[in-house]
Design an enzyme around this catalytic site. Structure first.
Site, PDB file in Angstrom:
ATOM      1  N   ARG A  25     101.067  22.401  20.160  1.00  0.00           N
ATOM      2  CA  ARG A  25     102.031  23.291  19.315  1.00  0.00           C
ATOM      3  C   ARG A  25     101.361  23.929  18.280  1.00  0.00           C
ATOM      4  O   ARG A  25     101.867  24.840  17.872  1.00  0.00           O
ATOM      5  CB  ARG A  25     103.065  22.122  18.975  1.00  0.00           C
ATOM      6  CG  ARG A  25     103.885  21.747  20.012  1.00  0.00           C
ATOM      7  CD  ARG A  25     104.675  20.211  19.779  1.00  0.00           C
ATOM      8  NE  ARG A  25     105.770  20.039  20.805  1.00  0.00           N
ATOM      9  CZ  ARG A  25     105.136  19.267  22.024  1.00  0.00           C
ATOM     10  NH1 ARG A  25     103.989  19.086  22.484  1.00  0.00           N
ATOM     11  NH2 ARG A  25     106.260  19.109  22.695  1.00  0.00           N
ATOM     12  N   GLY A  95     100.701  20.522  32.246  1.00  0.00           N
ATOM     13  CA  GLY A  95     102.059  21.234  32.172  1.00  0.00           C
ATOM     14  C   GLY A  95     102.420  21.510  30.963  1.00  0.00           C
ATOM     15  O   GLY A  95     103.304  22.670  31.150  1.00  0.00           O
ATOM     16  N   ARG A 123     104.449  21.004  40.245  1.00  0.00           N
ATOM     17  CA  ARG A 123     105.674  20.435  39.355  1.00  0.00           C
ATOM     18  C   ARG A 123     106.687  21.316  38.947  1.00  0.00           C
ATOM     19  O   ARG A 123     106.555  22.460  39.060  1.00  0.00           O
ATOM     20  CB  ARG A 123     104.764  20.209  38.011  1.00  0.00           C
ATOM     21  CG  ARG A 123     103.634  18.949  38.379  1.00  0.00           C
ATOM     22  CD  ARG A 123     102.615  18.892  37.136  1.00  0.00           C
ATOM     23  NE  ARG A 123     103.586  18.100  35.988  1.00  0.00           N
ATOM     24  CZ  ARG A 123     102.929  17.799  35.089  1.00  0.00           C
ATOM     25  NH1 ARG A 123     101.404  17.994  34.917  1.00  0.00           N
ATOM     26  NH2 ARG A 123     103.586  17.050  33.978  1.00  0.00           N
ATOM     27  N   GLN A 173     109.767  19.975  27.593  1.00  0.00           N
ATOM     28  CA  GLN A 173     108.706  21.293  27.637  1.00  0.00           C
ATOM     29  C   GLN A 173     109.470  22.657  27.822  1.00  0.00           C
ATOM     30  O   GLN A 173     109.039  23.297  27.043  1.00  0.00           O
ATOM     31  CB  GLN A 173     107.577  21.134  28.727  1.00  0.00           C
ATOM     32  CG  GLN A 173     106.823  19.703  28.335  1.00  0.00           C
ATOM     33  CD  GLN A 173     105.716  19.598  29.325  1.00  0.00           C
ATOM     34  OE1 GLN A 173     105.725  20.059  30.361  1.00  0.00           O
ATOM     35  NE2 GLN A 173     104.665  18.769  29.194  1.00  0.00           N
ATOM     36  N   ASP A 297     105.123   8.799  29.341  1.00  0.00           N
ATOM     37  CA  ASP A 297     103.741   8.829  29.284  1.00  0.00           C
ATOM     38  C   ASP A 297     103.183   7.128  29.123  1.00  0.00           C
ATOM     39  O   ASP A 297     102.039   6.978  29.339  1.00  0.00           O
ATOM     40  CB  ASP A 297     102.983   9.750  28.404  1.00  0.00           C
ATOM     41  CG  ASP A 297     103.103  11.167  28.976  1.00  0.00           C
ATOM     42  OD1 ASP A 297     103.260  11.304  30.027  1.00  0.00           O
ATOM     43  OD2 ASP A 297     102.996  12.063  27.931  1.00  0.00           O
ATOM     44  N   LYS A 324     104.076  14.001  37.747  1.00  0.00           N
ATOM     45  CA  LYS A 324     102.965  13.988  36.826  1.00  0.00           C
ATOM     46  C   LYS A 324     101.549  14.402  37.656  1.00  0.00           C
ATOM     47  O   LYS A 324     101.745  14.820  38.695  1.00  0.00           O
ATOM     48  CB  LYS A 324     102.626  12.738  36.104  1.00  0.00           C
ATOM     49  CG  LYS A 324     103.926  12.464  35.139  1.00  0.00           C
ATOM     50  CD  LYS A 324     103.973  13.222  33.965  1.00  0.00           C
ATOM     51  CE  LYS A 324     104.985  12.826  32.926  1.00  0.00           C
ATOM     52  NZ  LYS A 324     105.183  13.974  31.796  1.00  0.00           N
ATOM     53  N   ARG A 369      95.497   9.062  33.214  1.00  0.00           N
ATOM     54  CA  ARG A 369      96.013   7.922  32.615  1.00  0.00           C
ATOM     55  C   ARG A 369      96.070   6.610  33.628  1.00  0.00           C
ATOM     56  O   ARG A 369      95.941   5.414  33.120  1.00  0.00           O
ATOM     57  CB  ARG A 369      97.680   8.137  32.275  1.00  0.00           C
ATOM     58  CG  ARG A 369      97.637   8.990  31.240  1.00  0.00           C
ATOM     59  CD  ARG A 369      99.260   9.390  30.747  1.00  0.00           C
ATOM     60  NE  ARG A 369      99.445  10.503  29.931  1.00  0.00           N
ATOM     61  CZ  ARG A 369      99.028  10.636  28.460  1.00  0.00           C
ATOM     62  NH1 ARG A 369      98.600   9.357  27.918  1.00  0.00           N
ATOM     63  NH2 ARG A 369      99.304  11.813  28.011  1.00  0.00           N
ATOM     64  N   LYS A 395      90.407  15.008  30.969  1.00  0.00           N
ATOM     65  CA  LYS A 395      91.692  15.950  30.883  1.00  0.00           C
ATOM     66  C   LYS A 395      92.397  15.605  29.090  1.00  0.00           C
ATOM     67  O   LYS A 395      92.818  16.566  28.814  1.00  0.00           O
ATOM     68  CB  LYS A 395      92.739  15.507  31.760  1.00  0.00           C
ATOM     69  CG  LYS A 395      94.083  16.248  31.821  1.00  0.00           C
ATOM     70  CD  LYS A 395      95.034  16.089  32.968  1.00  0.00           C
ATOM     71  CE  LYS A 395      95.943  17.192  33.139  1.00  0.00           C
ATOM     72  NZ  LYS A 395      96.939  17.115  32.058  1.00  0.00           N
TER      73      LYS A 395
END
Length: 414
Positions: A25, A95, A123, A173, A297, A324, A369, A395
């Site tokens: 952002r 994403g 996605r 998003q 997440d 994801k 993750r 990542k």
């Protein structure tokens, strides 16, 4: 890269990496300034952030490294609303990069082609497709390439001020992507969720970054009002430590490690700081239900905590996790099962029955993750844990394995 982890408790102090969500952002807001230079400190060199930097540069922003984790950003300025050849924007597996930059590319260039890797282009983009088609923007997806075209020149430009209606239960998003560009249009706009807005804290993070750049918006009930004819102003900011990554170290603590977490903002707008109350709940016995609609997440580290506690933990409202980097409802369940845990997967839920973990081999499925969750689970296993595809942590947490070993973890590359 595959690694074999010998079970061992961790100890020491650890500072989570910079927030990937906030870094995306800040970079985009800095790229949208009309003139001047913004400075961003604490920027991690993760693959997702590299993707956003790469795409913004392709659109005309100048991003210069000042030192190891500080950049200066010269904004797009007069490039905004000037049509040109459709650039090809490689979003990697991010994403956020893809969804944030689709509206921005329409604003800046009028058209663009987006490519990605892994499962990224699978996605869902339906909310944008439906909305943009209604507004006369050409949208096509063929052979892994997403092309958008709003027309050439400002007079033909299809992204105009007005009402933008989006489902709130797919991803915040989409709202963030529009929120970046709507203030620059020649008129006021509104963002209207047609279903309850999930992960609203992520949208609040966007609003806080826009406020830093002098851009205003306001809520009226569930509708977000965005005045038009605004301009982004230069700013200087430091990226906060990431609460979503901190969650893995909280899981290690729940499994018996002696860690002290440093550098976290206790007043952050990051929604994933909700890991703290959930950590406290998961360290007590009893059956629990945890709603993931605002914190998707957090499932991997929370599921690891649930696997070794006394009681059954049911994670609900989790259908979005199937799209994801992996189908995380499936891969989290497979990870725990491979390590001797007990879990049951539902269409939009995961039920974990607490007990003990024995060790085993976990396929990360290319999901950062999952790899990190398996590494943390290893600290509570009776036997060794092998993680396949362990390099995928780059990542979001490039030095995860180095940090893990610095805290006493025993990791051997196979």
């Amino acid at each position: 890269m595959d690694v074999r982890i010998t079970p061992k408790k961790l100890s020491g102090s650890v500072t989570p990496p910079p927030s990937k969500s906030q870094a995306h952002r800040l970079l985009i807001a800095a790229a949208l300034i009309n003139s001047g230079v913004s400075v961003i400190h604490g920027l991690a060199d993760s693959q997702d952030i590299q993707a956003t930097r790469r795409c913004l540069s392709a659109l005309g922003a100048r991003i210069d490294d000042v030192d190891e984790d500080t950049v200066q950003v010269c904004g797009l300025g007069s490039a905004i609303v000037e049509a040109g050849p459709a650039p090809i924007l490689d979003c990697g597996e991010s994403g956020s990069t893809l969804r944030f930059l689709i509206p921005l590319a329409l604003l800046v260039n009028g058209s663009a082609c987006f490519i990605g890797h892994g499962r990224l282009m699978e996605r869902p983009q339906g909310p944008y497709e439906k909305l943009f088609r209604e507004k006369g923007i050409a949208w096509s997806f063929k052979d892994g390439v997403l092309s958008v075209d709003g027309g050439k020149g400002y007079d033909d430009y299809a992204l105009s001020p007005g009402e933008y209606r989006l489902p709130g239960n797919v991803s915040s998003q989409f709202f963030t992507g529009l929120l970046f560009v709507l203030p620059l249009l020649d008129g006021d706009s509104t963002l209207v969720p047609t279903t309850p807005l999930e992960s609203r804290d992520y949208l609040e993070m966007t609003r806080s970054v826009l406020e830093l750049a002098g851009v205003e918006s306001r809520w009226e009930g569930d509708v977000l009002h965005i005045p038009g004819r605004q301009r982004y102003a230069p700013f200087e900011a430091t990226v906060e430590a990431d609460w979503s990554q901190a969650a893995f170290w909280y899981a290690a603590i729940a499994l018996g490690s002696k860690l002290e977490l440093e550098g976290l903002n206790a007043f952050s707008v990051q929604g994933d700081m909700a890991v703290v109350p959930h950590f406290l709940r998961l360290t007590q016995p009893g059956d629990l239900t945890i709603d993931l609609s605002d914190i998707p997440d957090l499932l991997p580290p929370l599921a690891v905590m649930a696997a070794v506690r006394s009681g059954t933990t049911r994670f609900v409202n989790a259908a979005r996790l199937r799209m994801k980097e992996s189908d995380r409802l499936s891969t989290v369940c497979a990870m725990l099962t491979a390590l001797g845990g007990r879990c049951e997967e539902g269409p939009d839920s995961l039920t974990v029955t607490g007990g003990t973990l024995t060790g085993g081999t976990v396929d990360s499925a290319g999901d950062h993750r999952i790899a990190m969750a398996a590494a943390i689970a290893a600290t509570g296993c009776a036997g060794p844990v092998t993680v396949l595809g362990a390099e995928c942590v780059k990542k979001s947490y490039p030095d995860f394995w180095e940090v893990y070993q610095s805290l006493g973890g025993e990791v051997h590359v196979l």
